[in-house]
Scaffold this motif. Structure first.
Motif, mmCIF file in Angstrom:
data_model
loop_
_atom_site.group_PDB
_atom_site.id
_atom_site.type_symbol
_atom_site.label_atom_id
_atom_site.label_comp_id
_atom_site.label_asym_id
_atom_site.label_seq_id
_atom_site.Cartn_x
_atom_site.Cartn_y
_atom_site.Cartn_z
ATOM 1 N N THR A 11 -87.423 6.369 -1.058
ATOM 2 C CA THR A 11 -88.384 7.543 -0.893
ATOM 3 C C THR A 11 -89.000 7.486 -2.395
ATOM 4 O O THR A 11 -90.414 7.579 -2.592
ATOM 5 C CB THR A 11 -87.649 8.682 -0.829
ATOM 6 N N ARG A 12 -88.409 7.403 -3.620
ATOM 7 C CA ARG A 12 -88.894 7.601 -4.617
ATOM 8 C C ARG A 12 -89.801 6.321 -4.924
ATOM 9 O O ARG A 12 -91.034 6.506 -5.378
ATOM 10 C CB ARG A 12 -87.780 7.756 -5.520
ATOM 11 N N CYS A 15 -93.155 6.908 -3.082
ATOM 12 C CA CYS A 15 -94.010 7.993 -3.775
ATOM 13 C C CYS A 15 -94.584 7.441 -4.936
ATOM 14 O O CYS A 15 -95.866 7.909 -5.278
ATOM 15 C CB CYS A 15 -93.286 9.162 -3.894
ATOM 16 N N ASN A 16 -93.915 6.434 -5.581
ATOM 17 C CA ASN A 16 -94.492 5.912 -7.005
ATOM 18 C C ASN A 16 -95.560 4.947 -6.724
ATOM 19 O O ASN A 16 -96.376 4.786 -7.641
ATOM 20 C CB ASN A 16 -93.332 5.398 -7.701
ATOM 21 N N PRO A 19 -100.972 7.424 -3.578
ATOM 22 C CA PRO A 19 -101.704 7.574 -2.512
ATOM 23 C C PRO A 19 -102.325 6.642 -1.530
ATOM 24 O O PRO A 19 -102.273 6.524 -0.358
ATOM 25 C CB PRO A 19 -102.489 8.989 -2.811
ATOM 26 N N MET A 22 -99.528 4.213 -0.131
ATOM 27 C CA MET A 22 -98.879 4.905 0.631
ATOM 28 C C MET A 22 -99.440 5.042 2.058
ATOM 29 O O MET A 22 -98.849 4.924 3.150
ATOM 30 C CB MET A 22 -98.417 6.183 0.486
ATOM 31 N N VAL A 44 -89.112 8.447 4.881
ATOM 32 C CA VAL A 44 -88.594 8.958 3.621
ATOM 33 C C VAL A 44 -87.255 9.774 4.305
ATOM 34 O O VAL A 44 -87.009 10.146 5.167
ATOM 35 C CB VAL A 44 -89.735 9.857 2.838
ATOM 36 N N THR A 47 -88.900 14.719 2.448
ATOM 37 C CA THR A 47 -90.490 14.842 2.505
ATOM 38 C C THR A 47 -91.043 15.574 1.402
ATOM 39 O O THR A 47 -92.521 15.774 1.257
ATOM 40 C CB THR A 47 -90.784 15.611 3.930
ATOM 41 N N PRO A 49 -91.651 15.372 -1.792
ATOM 42 C CA PRO A 49 -92.394 14.516 -2.666
ATOM 43 C C PRO A 49 -93.653 14.210 -1.932
ATOM 44 O O PRO A 49 -94.816 14.121 -2.733
ATOM 45 C CB PRO A 49 -91.584 13.495 -3.003
ATOM 46 N N VAL A 50 -93.832 13.816 -0.731
ATOM 47 C CA VAL A 50 -94.737 13.330 0.156
ATOM 48 C C VAL A 50 -95.706 14.750 0.260
ATOM 49 O O VAL A 50 -96.864 14.437 0.004
ATOM 50 C CB VAL A 50 -94.620 12.927 1.366
ATOM 51 N N ILE A 53 -98.109 15.807 -2.625
ATOM 52 C CA ILE A 53 -99.156 15.161 -2.763
ATOM 53 C C ILE A 53 -100.176 15.071 -1.365
ATOM 54 O O ILE A 53 -100.909 14.104 -1.412
ATOM 55 C CB ILE A 53 -99.300 13.901 -3.360
ATOM 56 N N VAL A 89 -95.282 11.082 8.660
ATOM 57 C CA VAL A 89 -94.112 11.374 7.741
ATOM 58 C C VAL A 89 -93.108 11.342 8.372
ATOM 59 O O VAL A 89 -92.517 12.320 9.034
ATOM 60 C CB VAL A 89 -94.304 12.058 6.575
#
Length: 92
Positions: A11-12, A15-16, A19, A22, A44, A47, A49-50, A53, A89
């Motif tokens: 997941t990290r 997100c890194n 966008p 992703m 993930v 959710t 962190p998603v 953004i 997601v």
């Protein structure tokens, strides 16, 4: 457990990517009854962190929708663009 930590790290990592990646990483186009759509999927374990953004992801979906139309050589032709762009997601 090890598995939980692996999913947290995934997941990290997702997100890194940012966008742009992703939205495009696991993305496929479909056509149903004349409607053109793009579907992207993020798997993930968290959710938050998603969703943090979401505004940037929505912007990337709008750009993706338009870019898909530009590939056909008909820039700015709305009929060549995707009608819909979705981002699923999935909380695994």
């Amino acid at each position: 457990t090890v598995a939980k930590q692996m999913f947290k790290n995934k997941t990290r990592w997702i997100c890194n990517l940012g966008p742009y990646a992703m939205v495009r990483g696991d993305q496929k186009d479909f056509s149903v009854d004349g409607w053109k759509m793009g579907i992207s999927v993020l798997e993930v374990t968290d959710t938050a962190p998603v969703l943090a953004i979401a505004d940037l992801l929505l912007l990337e979906l709008r750009i993706l929708k338009k870019e898909k139309g530009d590939r056909s050589g008909r820039e700015n032709d709305v009929t060549a663009q995707l009608d819909f762009a979705f981002l699923f997601v999935v909380d695994v």
